[in-house]
Design a protein around this motif. Structure first.
Motif, PDB file in Angstrom:
ATOM      1  N   TRP A  59       0.876  -1.180   0.000  1.00 35.58           N
ATOM      2  CA  TRP A  59       0.000   0.000   0.000  1.00 35.58           C
ATOM      3  C   TRP A  59       0.913   1.230   0.000  1.00 35.58           C
ATOM      4  CZ3 TRP A  59      -5.208   0.887  -0.464  1.00 35.58           C
ATOM      5  CH2 TRP A  59      -5.647   2.201  -0.225  1.00 35.58           C
ATOM      6  N   GLY A  60       1.274   1.646  -1.187  1.00 34.59           N
ATOM      7  CA  GLY A  60       2.171   2.786  -1.347  1.00 34.59           C
ATOM      8  C   GLY A  60       2.297   3.104  -2.814  1.00 34.59           C
ATOM      9  N   PHE A  61       3.186   4.025  -3.130  1.00 37.43           N
ATOM     10  CA  PHE A  61       3.394   4.367  -4.540  1.00 37.43           C
ATOM     11  C   PHE A  61       4.823   4.837  -4.750  1.00 37.43           C
ATOM     12  CE2 PHE A  61       3.038   6.956  -8.451  1.00 37.43           C
ATOM     13  CZ  PHE A  61       2.520   5.966  -9.284  1.00 37.43           C
ATOM     14  N   PHE A  74       9.581   9.432  -8.581  1.00 34.03           N
ATOM     15  CA  PHE A  74       8.371  10.074  -8.051  1.00 34.03           C
ATOM     16  C   PHE A  74       7.815   9.193  -6.934  1.00 34.03           C
ATOM     17  CE2 PHE A  74       3.869  11.012  -7.828  1.00 34.03           C
ATOM     18  CZ  PHE A  74       3.800  12.390  -8.018  1.00 34.03           C
ATOM     19  N   ASP A  75       7.973   9.635  -5.703  1.00 36.16           N
ATOM     20  CA  ASP A  75       7.579   8.923  -4.484  1.00 36.16           C
ATOM     21  C   ASP A  75       8.466   7.702  -4.248  1.00 36.16           C
ATOM     22  OD1 ASP A  75       5.709  10.763  -3.720  1.00 36.16           O
ATOM     23  OD2 ASP A  75       3.966   9.609  -4.350  1.00 36.16           O
ATOM     24  N   THR A  76       8.501   7.253  -2.980  1.00 37.32           N
ATOM     25  CA  THR A  76       9.494   6.249  -2.584  1.00 37.32           C
ATOM     26  C   THR A  76       8.898   5.068  -1.829  1.00 37.32           C
ATOM     27  OG1 THR A  76       9.995   7.426  -0.510  1.00 37.32           O
ATOM     28  CG2 THR A  76      11.275   8.042  -2.468  1.00 37.32           C
ATOM     29  N   GLY A  77       7.582   4.883  -1.895  1.00 34.89           N
ATOM     30  CA  GLY A  77       6.965   3.698  -1.332  1.00 34.89           C
ATOM     31  C   GLY A  77       6.679   3.768   0.157  1.00 34.89           C
ATOM     32  N   LEU A 232       0.757  12.941 -13.347  1.00 33.75           N
ATOM     33  CA  LEU A 232       1.235  11.892 -12.442  1.00 33.75           C
ATOM     34  C   LEU A 232       0.957  12.319 -11.011  1.00 33.75           C
ATOM     35  CD1 LEU A 232       2.788   9.219 -12.009  1.00 33.75           C
ATOM     36  CD2 LEU A 232       4.911  10.555 -12.103  1.00 33.75           C
ATOM     37  N   THR A 233       0.215  11.497 -10.277  1.00 32.41           N
ATOM     38  CA  THR A 233      -0.172  11.827  -8.910  1.00 32.41           C
ATOM     39  C   THR A 233       0.255  10.717  -7.955  1.00 32.41           C
ATOM     40  OG1 THR A 233      -2.333  10.740  -9.078  1.00 32.41           O
ATOM     41  CG2 THR A 233      -2.209  13.040  -9.764  1.00 32.41           C
ATOM     42  N   GLY A 234       0.425  11.070  -6.678  1.00 34.01           N
ATOM     43  CA  GLY A 234       0.711  10.073  -5.654  1.00 34.01           C
ATOM     44  C   GLY A 234      -0.571   9.533  -5.055  1.00 34.01           C
ATOM     45  N   ALA A 291      -3.571   3.501  -9.959  1.00 33.81           N
ATOM     46  CA  ALA A 291      -2.741   2.750  -9.015  1.00 33.81           C
ATOM     47  C   ALA A 291      -3.129   3.102  -7.577  1.00 33.81           C
ATOM     48  CB  ALA A 291      -1.262   3.062  -9.263  1.00 33.81           C
ATOM     49  N   HIS A 292      -2.468   2.408  -6.629  1.00 31.97           N
ATOM     50  CA  HIS A 292      -2.522   2.732  -5.205  1.00 31.97           C
ATOM     51  C   HIS A 292      -3.955   2.910  -4.727  1.00 31.97           C
ATOM     52  CE1 HIS A 292      -1.317   4.004  -1.332  1.00 31.97           C
ATOM     53  NE2 HIS A 292      -1.307   5.299  -1.532  1.00 31.97           N
TER      54      HIS A 292
END
Length: 335
Positions: A59-61, A74-77, A232-234, A291-292
């Motif tokens: 559960w991350g991105f 872009f983002d690190t989980g 692109l979104t988180g 995603a996510h």
């Protein structure tokens, strides 16, 4: 261990960083608007989300963005090792990625930052040494009657800086590379409430006052191409419609060629979903990777309501690729 001063000096010499001494490297007063140029090559590879064709789901991105010869993470989980492990399994090197973009302060998007920096720095001192964030990401988060700061970024920050990293804080839309934009904080013009509220929600300290934590630091990346905008979104806590409307205002009023990432609609009401899909139809969305926190059912609903098919609208999965030239490579499990 490479010092933050050495990293800043090397990045400055390489033309990557303005020679500021503080963490707040980017002005929040006004957008930086260099000459407009559109991107010709773009490839986005998902490294962290729930499903996985290869590697580990969570559960991350996190996603690797390769754009006109530049590479950004872009983002690190959500876990400190998942992005690194998935990158190794997919034979994706992060050693030549100088920049990170963090979409917002939540731990499921930021937990890998320090571990990734510590892993790559001995081999490549400039790798993952610059982290772009939106204004407000370090604001304390508290709960009523509890003085504890629940913003994990205020523990990540000194660790990342001790590992030689530097934060770039954006208070306004900024074109960080030709055709590559960061929104900074997104105005909330539509009443989207795309954030989770638990039993004891945090409140954010702003201007000495406590207010509802609407995740004001939520930030998206916008890539301008001849085909249209790639968004692109988180998590899209600012609201996917607010984000796209702002992108069309700041960059240009083009159709949305691709919408990729989390848009936090997994628990949205029927009314919210109907309103959102009507707006997305108006933006002309041609590709969608949900995603996510988007929600599996939400993706299938949007596939039908936006008139897309399995080649153009899929559930996000690790190893999945969006390529500007060839579209979505969905893999097996996400189709």
């Amino acid at each position: 261990m490479t010092s933050r001063r050495d990293v800043l000096r090397h990045l400055t010499l390489a033309g990557l960083v303005l020679p500021f001494a503080s963490t707040r490297l980017a002005s929040a007063a006004a957008p930086h608007r260099p000459a407009r140029r559109r991107v010709g090559q773009l490839r986005i590879t998902i490294l962290s989300t729930m499903l996985a064709d290869e590697g580990i789901g969570e559960w991350g991105f996190g996603a690797l963005v390769e754009v006109d010869g530049r590479r950004l993470l872009f983002d690190t989980g959500a876990h400190d090792d998942v992005v690194a492990r998935n990158a190794r399994e997919l034979k994706v090197s992060l050693d030549t990625v100088p920049e990170v973009v963090l979409s917002h302060f939540h731990a499921d998007h930021t937990s890998g930052l320090v571990a990734l920096r510590r892993d790559v720095a001995p081999r490549q001192p400039m790798a993952l040494a610059r982290a772009h964030v939106a204004e407000g990401i370090f604001a304390p988060r508290v709960r009523d009657g509890d003085p504890t700061d629940y913003n994990e970024m205020n523990r990540v920050r000194p660790q990342y800086e001790a590992a030689g990293g530097a934060f770039v804080v954006h208070g306004a839309p900024t074109q960080i590379h030709p055709g590559v934009w960061l929104t900074g904080p997104v105005p909330r013009r539509n009443p989207e409430r795309n954030w989770s509220v638990g039993a004891r929600p945090t409140r954010v300290q702003r201007g000495g006052q406590l207010a509802e934590d609407t995740v004001p630091d939520d930030m998206a990346m916008i890539v301008d191409t001849d085909q249209g905008l790639v968004v692109l979104t988180g998590c899209g806590h600012a609201g996917v419609v607010n984000i796209i409307e702002y992108a069309r205002e700041v960059v240009r009023p083009a159709p949305v060629h691709a919408l990729i990432g989390g848009i936090h609609l997994f628990n949205a009401s029927e009314q919210t979903l109907a309103w959102t899909e009507q707006k997305l139809r108006g933006f002309g969305v041609r590709h969608l990777i949900g995603a996510h926190c988007t929600g599996v059912e939400t993706v299938y609903r949007f596939r039908q309501s936006l008139g897309l098919d399995r080649a153009h609208c899929v559930v996000g999965a690790v190893r999945q690729v969006f390529d500007l030239a060839t579209g979505i490579r969905a893999g097996v499990i996400a189709r």
